[in-house]
Design a protein around this motif. Structure first.
Motif, short mmCIF file in Angstrom:
data_model
loop_
_atom_site.label_atom_id
_atom_site.label_comp_id
_atom_site.label_asym_id
_atom_site.label_seq_id
_atom_site.Cartn_x
_atom_site.Cartn_y
_atom_site.Cartn_z
N ARG A 147 2.29 -1.08 -3.49
CA ARG A 147 2.52 -2.37 -2.85
C ARG A 147 1.71 -3.47 -3.53
NH1 ARG A 147 4.36 -4.00 2.22
NH2 ARG A 147 4.66 -1.79 2.76
N ARG A 168 6.45 6.42 -5.24
CA ARG A 168 5.64 5.22 -5.29
C ARG A 168 4.20 5.65 -5.55
NH1 ARG A 168 8.08 2.44 0.23
NH2 ARG A 168 10.25 2.31 -0.52
N GLU A 204 7.61 7.11 -0.55
CA GLU A 204 6.18 7.33 -0.48
C GLU A 204 5.85 8.75 -0.93
OE1 GLU A 204 3.88 5.27 0.09
OE2 GLU A 204 4.99 3.53 0.87
N TRP A 221 11.93 -0.54 -4.50
CA TRP A 221 11.73 -0.12 -3.12
C TRP A 221 12.83 0.86 -2.68
CZ3 TRP A 221 7.32 -0.98 -0.69
CH2 TRP A 221 6.55 -2.09 -1.05
N ASP A 222 14.02 0.72 -3.26
CA ASP A 222 15.15 1.52 -2.83
C ASP A 222 15.27 2.85 -3.57
OD1 ASP A 222 16.03 -0.60 -1.09
OD2 ASP A 222 16.76 -1.63 -2.87
N THR A 273 15.61 -2.35 2.24
CA THR A 273 15.93 -0.97 2.58
C THR A 273 16.59 -0.87 3.94
OG1 THR A 273 13.71 -0.66 3.51
CG2 THR A 273 14.03 -0.11 1.19
N ARG A 329 12.47 -5.63 -7.09
CA ARG A 329 12.59 -5.30 -5.68
C ARG A 329 13.40 -4.02 -5.47
NH1 ARG A 329 14.92 -11.01 -3.85
NH2 ARG A 329 16.19 -10.47 -5.65
N PRO A 373 9.94 -4.93 1.90
CA PRO A 373 10.91 -3.85 1.83
C PRO A 373 12.06 -4.01 2.80
CG PRO A 373 9.01 -3.15 3.11
CD PRO A 373 8.74 -4.54 2.66
#
Length: 208
Positions: free
Chosen positions: A137, A132, A205, A200-201, A9, A197, A6
């Protein structure tokens, strides 16, 4: 930079090939960021959002089921037709003592694509709400390593060559299964252009 890293970020991009570090900036529509040292693609502007990707995953799953249920090809000799599905072919290879080929075919044409689409559906389902999901992950790491292990395009090309050559000896009729696999091949190609990827942005959570 792996799918589970990550660091994007933090406003940085790291080239996977030469480890050059760049400061990240937002990309315009259709823009691609490439490494100045090795010309590796660092990032693409996302064309599809999580909602569209989830719909695409559901479509791929429907086509996948059809490709494995419908017969692939029908061979006819002296008026006696014989058709088979993918799993019929795999079982036949196993019975003819081609166990290694049968296992590889089952993994690359069924189990790996099924796992890949299941993980896609899982991460996109939560990503559409900006979250997420549990095991995010691990799912991202698995998708990274599964990327080169879906061989639908190889199967379709091999089947087309086999159909052309078999016409010398049999009356060959392509069945709906092979066309479903062709559609699945196109969908998997689209998935191959998606930079996961960026999830992630656009996600965070989940709150306990």
């Amino acid at each position: 930079m792996g799918t589970a890293t990550p660091t994007t970020t933090a406003g940085l991009l790291i080239c996977e090939h030469c480890d050059t570090v760049y400061r990240r900036r937002p990309l315009a529509r259709g823009e691609v960021a490439c490494c100045e040292r090795c010309n590796f693609v660092l990032e693409r502007h996302p064309r599809l959002g999580p909602d569209q990707l989830l719909a695409l995953t559901a479509t791929a799953m429907v086509v996948f089921v059809q490709a494995n249920v419908w017969p692939i090809v029908t061979l006819e000799l002296n008026g006696r037709p014989s058709s088979t599905t993918l799993w019929g072919t795999i079982i036949t290879m196993w019975q003819q003592h081609a166990e290694v080929v049968a296992v590889l075919a089952a993994l690359t044409l069924f189990f790996f694509p099924l796992l890949k689409m299941t993980l896609f559906g899982w991460v996109f389902w939560f990503a559409r709400r900006g979250e997420r999901g549990p095991g995010f992950r691990g799912a991202m790491i698995a998708l990274h390593y599964l990327r080169p292990w879906t061989m639908s395009e190889v199967f379709v090309l091999g089947a087309m060559v086999a159909i052309v050559k078999a016409r010398v000896y049999f009356d060959v009729v392509p069945d709906p299964g092979i066309f479903a696999y062709g559609a699945l091949m196109l969908l998997i190609t689209v998935f191959g252009t998606i930079d996961l990827r960026q999830l992630w942005d656009v996600t965070r959570e989940r709150r306990g």
